[in-house]
Motif scaffolding. Structure first.
Motif, PDB file in Angstrom:
ATOM      1  N   GLY A 261     -19.865 -15.028  -9.441  1.00  0.00           N
ATOM      2  CA  GLY A 261     -21.029 -14.907  -8.575  1.00  0.00           C
ATOM      3  C   GLY A 261     -22.155 -15.826  -9.004  1.00  0.00           C
ATOM      4  O   GLY A 261     -22.002 -16.648  -9.916  1.00  0.00           O
ATOM      5  N   GLU A 262     -23.291 -15.684  -8.366  1.00  0.00           N
ATOM      6  CA  GLU A 262     -24.431 -16.550  -8.638  1.00  0.00           C
ATOM      7  C   GLU A 262     -25.302 -15.991  -9.763  1.00  0.00           C
ATOM      8  O   GLU A 262     -25.275 -14.793 -10.055  1.00  0.00           O
ATOM      9  CB  GLU A 262     -25.269 -16.719  -7.368  1.00  0.00           C
ATOM     10  CG  GLU A 262     -24.493 -17.380  -6.231  1.00  0.00           C
ATOM     11  CD  GLU A 262     -25.370 -17.640  -5.023  1.00  0.00           C
ATOM     12  OE1 GLU A 262     -26.562 -17.243  -5.054  1.00  0.00           O
ATOM     13  OE2 GLU A 262     -24.874 -18.236  -4.052  1.00  0.00           O
ATOM     14  N   ILE A 263     -26.065 -16.884 -10.375  1.00  0.00           N
ATOM     15  CA  ILE A 263     -27.036 -16.455 -11.387  1.00  0.00           C
ATOM     16  C   ILE A 263     -28.208 -15.799 -10.664  1.00  0.00           C
ATOM     17  O   ILE A 263     -28.828 -16.422  -9.801  1.00  0.00           O
ATOM     18  CB  ILE A 263     -27.538 -17.654 -12.218  1.00  0.00           C
ATOM     19  CG1 ILE A 263     -26.385 -18.298 -12.976  1.00  0.00           C
ATOM     20  CG2 ILE A 263     -28.633 -17.210 -13.192  1.00  0.00           C
ATOM     21  CD1 ILE A 263     -26.776 -19.567 -13.716  1.00  0.00           C
ATOM     22  N   PRO A 264     -28.508 -14.551 -10.978  1.00  0.00           N
ATOM     23  CA  PRO A 264     -29.631 -13.892 -10.293  1.00  0.00           C
ATOM     24  C   PRO A 264     -30.945 -14.650 -10.509  1.00  0.00           C
ATOM     25  O   PRO A 264     -31.260 -15.070 -11.616  1.00  0.00           O
ATOM     26  CB  PRO A 264     -29.689 -12.516 -10.955  1.00  0.00           C
ATOM     27  CG  PRO A 264     -28.310 -12.289 -11.508  1.00  0.00           C
ATOM     28  CD  PRO A 264     -27.827 -13.641 -11.924  1.00  0.00           C
ATOM     29  N   VAL A 265     -31.685 -14.811  -9.438  1.00  0.00           N
ATOM     30  CA  VAL A 265     -32.987 -15.468  -9.520  1.00  0.00           C
ATOM     31  C   VAL A 265     -33.878 -14.764 -10.539  1.00  0.00           C
ATOM     32  O   VAL A 265     -34.623 -15.398 -11.297  1.00  0.00           O
ATOM     33  CB  VAL A 265     -33.659 -15.480  -8.131  1.00  0.00           C
ATOM     34  CG1 VAL A 265     -35.108 -15.950  -8.239  1.00  0.00           C
ATOM     35  CG2 VAL A 265     -32.877 -16.365  -7.172  1.00  0.00           C
ATOM     36  N   SER A 266     -33.777 -13.448 -10.596  1.00  0.00           N
ATOM     37  CA  SER A 266     -34.646 -12.664 -11.478  1.00  0.00           C
ATOM     38  C   SER A 266     -34.453 -12.997 -12.953  1.00  0.00           C
ATOM     39  O   SER A 266     -35.387 -12.867 -13.742  1.00  0.00           O
ATOM     40  CB  SER A 266     -34.392 -11.168 -11.263  1.00  0.00           C
ATOM     41  OG  SER A 266     -33.027 -10.846 -11.537  1.00  0.00           O
ATOM     42  N   ILE A 267     -33.245 -13.433 -13.332  1.00  0.00           N
ATOM     43  CA  ILE A 267     -32.981 -13.764 -14.741  1.00  0.00           C
ATOM     44  C   ILE A 267     -33.795 -14.982 -15.166  1.00  0.00           C
ATOM     45  O   ILE A 267     -34.442 -14.992 -16.219  1.00  0.00           O
ATOM     46  CB  ILE A 267     -31.476 -14.030 -14.963  1.00  0.00           C
ATOM     47  CG1 ILE A 267     -30.634 -12.797 -14.647  1.00  0.00           C
ATOM     48  CG2 ILE A 267     -31.214 -14.520 -16.390  1.00  0.00           C
ATOM     49  CD1 ILE A 267     -30.801 -11.653 -15.598  1.00  0.00           C
ATOM     50  N   LEU A 268     -33.774 -16.022 -14.332  1.00  0.00           N
ATOM     51  CA  LEU A 268     -34.441 -17.276 -14.703  1.00  0.00           C
ATOM     52  C   LEU A 268     -35.933 -17.260 -14.403  1.00  0.00           C
ATOM     53  O   LEU A 268     -36.671 -18.106 -14.906  1.00  0.00           O
ATOM     54  CB  LEU A 268     -33.769 -18.450 -13.991  1.00  0.00           C
ATOM     55  CG  LEU A 268     -32.283 -18.651 -14.337  1.00  0.00           C
ATOM     56  CD1 LEU A 268     -31.738 -19.902 -13.664  1.00  0.00           C
ATOM     57  CD2 LEU A 268     -32.068 -18.733 -15.845  1.00  0.00           C
ATOM     58  N   SER A 269     -36.382 -16.300 -13.613  1.00  0.00           N
ATOM     59  CA  SER A 269     -37.817 -16.227 -13.315  1.00  0.00           C
ATOM     60  C   SER A 269     -38.537 -15.199 -14.180  1.00  0.00           C
ATOM     61  O   SER A 269     -39.749 -15.035 -14.073  1.00  0.00           O
ATOM     62  CB  SER A 269     -38.030 -15.894 -11.835  1.00  0.00           C
ATOM     63  OG  SER A 269     -37.471 -14.629 -11.515  1.00  0.00           O
ATOM     64  N   ASN A 270     -37.806 -14.512 -15.054  1.00  0.00           N
ATOM     65  CA  ASN A 270     -38.398 -13.519 -15.953  1.00  0.00           C
ATOM     66  C   ASN A 270     -39.113 -14.237 -17.092  1.00  0.00           C
ATOM     67  O   ASN A 270     -38.478 -14.839 -17.959  1.00  0.00           O
ATOM     68  CB  ASN A 270     -37.307 -12.592 -16.484  1.00  0.00           C
ATOM     69  CG  ASN A 270     -37.854 -11.451 -17.335  1.00  0.00           C
ATOM     70  OD1 ASN A 270     -38.901 -11.582 -17.957  1.00  0.00           O
ATOM     71  ND2 ASN A 270     -37.147 -10.339 -17.352  1.00  0.00           N
ATOM     72  N   GLY A 271     -40.432 -14.149 -17.115  1.00  0.00           N
ATOM     73  CA  GLY A 271     -41.208 -14.854 -18.131  1.00  0.00           C
ATOM     74  C   GLY A 271     -41.047 -14.300 -19.531  1.00  0.00           C
ATOM     75  O   GLY A 271     -41.448 -14.941 -20.499  1.00  0.00           O
ATOM     76  N   GLY A 272     -40.443 -13.124 -19.668  1.00  0.00           N
ATOM     77  CA  GLY A 272     -40.266 -12.535 -20.993  1.00  0.00           C
ATOM     78  C   GLY A 272     -38.974 -12.927 -21.669  1.00  0.00           C
ATOM     79  O   GLY A 272     -38.845 -12.809 -22.893  1.00  0.00           O
ATOM     80  N   LEU A 273     -38.001 -13.374 -20.892  1.00  0.00           N
ATOM     81  CA  LEU A 273     -36.714 -13.766 -21.483  1.00  0.00           C
ATOM     82  C   LEU A 273     -36.867 -15.046 -22.281  1.00  0.00           C
ATOM     83  O   LEU A 273     -37.372 -16.056 -21.769  1.00  0.00           O
ATOM     84  CB  LEU A 273     -35.656 -13.929 -20.397  1.00  0.00           C
ATOM     85  CG  LEU A 273     -34.941 -12.646 -19.992  1.00  0.00           C
ATOM     86  CD1 LEU A 273     -34.141 -12.833 -18.717  1.00  0.00           C
ATOM     87  CD2 LEU A 273     -34.036 -12.170 -21.123  1.00  0.00           C
TER      88      LEU A 273
END
Length: 364
Positions: A261-273
């Motif tokens: 599947g695709e990389i969730p947008v939320s993973i790469l837009s999470n400023g804490g990761l």
């Protein structure tokens, strides 16, 4: 009156002396535990002599109010050993006699390399146990199926052993658990779907096992979770998008699985990761163009997937990106100019379909 006071003080002294000494039953349990182990080089158990196991028995501490054994802390790799230039080595197995120490709060028998056998099933009958650390041995068998009975447990560390079988469903009943490390074993089966019940957990390391199934979405409900490592298993399915909304998650390692599947947008837009490793899976689709001035990745590894399209230009807006690896995908187009691309090597972009520009030798 003076005689009464003197008599009272005498009784008090006698009482204090009694409660500070080791109980015979605890001493017997410790000696039985010792008889199952052999430590030939350091002489760790040389101090385990005499009637009082609360006084100068290496690694043993007692409650001063009742003389009951509270802690067993035996580490094969410690500062004391490092100063001597030695590393611990111990053979044998863990005796079920440990379970007779029913006031035990800490059990650490770690990094002895060759302690084998199974974890005594009766360990789950220790009602006060808070720390169970058996890392770095050669323990076999499975985790006790009723491990959820240890409701006061805050640390469960059995990493670097040879444990097999499933992650027990009852593990979700460890309501006080903060640190879970099951890494580097041979555990199989699926993670409990309701693992999100572990609300107090801040670290969950289950990497390098043989786990199958999907990543439980309920993990996203563990709001204190800062480190999640499920790498090097056989997990399938997609990455739950809700992982990207976790408030304190800073490290996410899902590499070397069979995720799709695709990389969730939320993973790469999470400023804490801060550390994200999704490499060596079957992820496809386009790289989300969602990087901002709040993006700070010391590691962003998306290599060895099936990603397509162009590298997002918004990556140049990121506050910091240390290690970036986009190699071995199906990316195409020109590599953006400027930070962070001006300090990356060609290996970060190798083996894509048609990437061009610096630091590759291919001119656009």
């Amino acid at each position: 009156m003076k005689l009464n006071v003197a008599y009272f003080l005498l009784l008090l002294t006698a009482t204090v002396t009694f409660v500070n000494s080791c109980t015979p039953s605890d001493r017997e349990a410790l000696l039985s535990f010792k008889s199952g182990l052999t430590e030939p080089y350091i002489g760790l158990f040389n101090s385990w002599t005499g009637n009082d196991c609360c006084s100068n028995w290496a690694g043993v501490t007692c409650d001063p109010t009742d003389g009951r054994v509270n802690d067993i802390i035996l580490r094969g790799e410690s500062e004391a050993l490092e100063k001597t230039g030695r590393s611990g080595y111990m053979t044998g197995s863990l005796s079920p006699s440990l379970c007779k120490l029913d006031r035990l709060t800490t059990l650490i028998v770690a990094d002895w390399k060759t302690i084998s056998g199974e974890i005594p099933a009766c360990i789950t009958t220790l009602p006060h146990l808070r720390i169970l650390d058996l890392i770095g041995n050669q323990l076999t068998g499975s985790l006790p199926s009723d491990i959820g009975k240890l409701t006061k447990l805050t640390v469960l560390n059995v990493a670097d052993n040879r444990l097999t079988g499933p992650v027990p469903p009852s593990i979700v009943d460890l309501s006080s658990l903060m640190h879970l490390d099951l890494s580097n074993n041979k555990l199989s089966g699926e993670l409990p779907k309701d693992i999100g019940k572990l609300k107090m957990m801040s670290r969950a390391l289950v990497n390098h096992n043989e786990l199958t199934g999907t990543i439980p979405e309920s993990i996203s409900e563990i709001y204190r979770l800062a480190d999640l490592d499920l790498s090097s298993n056989q997990l399938t399915g997609s990455i739950p998008s809700k992982l990207g909304s976790m408030p304190v998650l800073s490290t996410l390692n899902l590499d070397s699985n069979k995720l799709s599947g695709e990389i969730p947008v939320s993973i790469l837009s999470n400023g804490g990761l801060n550390i994200v490793n999704l490499s060596r899976n079957g992820l496809d689709g386009y790289l989300p163009d969602v990087f901002t001035a709040g993006s700070y990745f010391s590691v962003l590894d998306l290599s060895f997937n099936k990603l397509k399209g162009a590298i997002p230009k918004s990556l140049t807006a990121a506050r910091y990106i240390g290690h970036l690896d986009l190699s071995n995908n199906h990316l195409c187009g020109s590599i953006p100019l400027g930070f962070p691309f001006d300090h990356l090597e060609a290996s970060s972009f190798d083996n894509n379909d048609c990437l061009c520009g610096s630091p590759l030798m291919r001119i656009c």
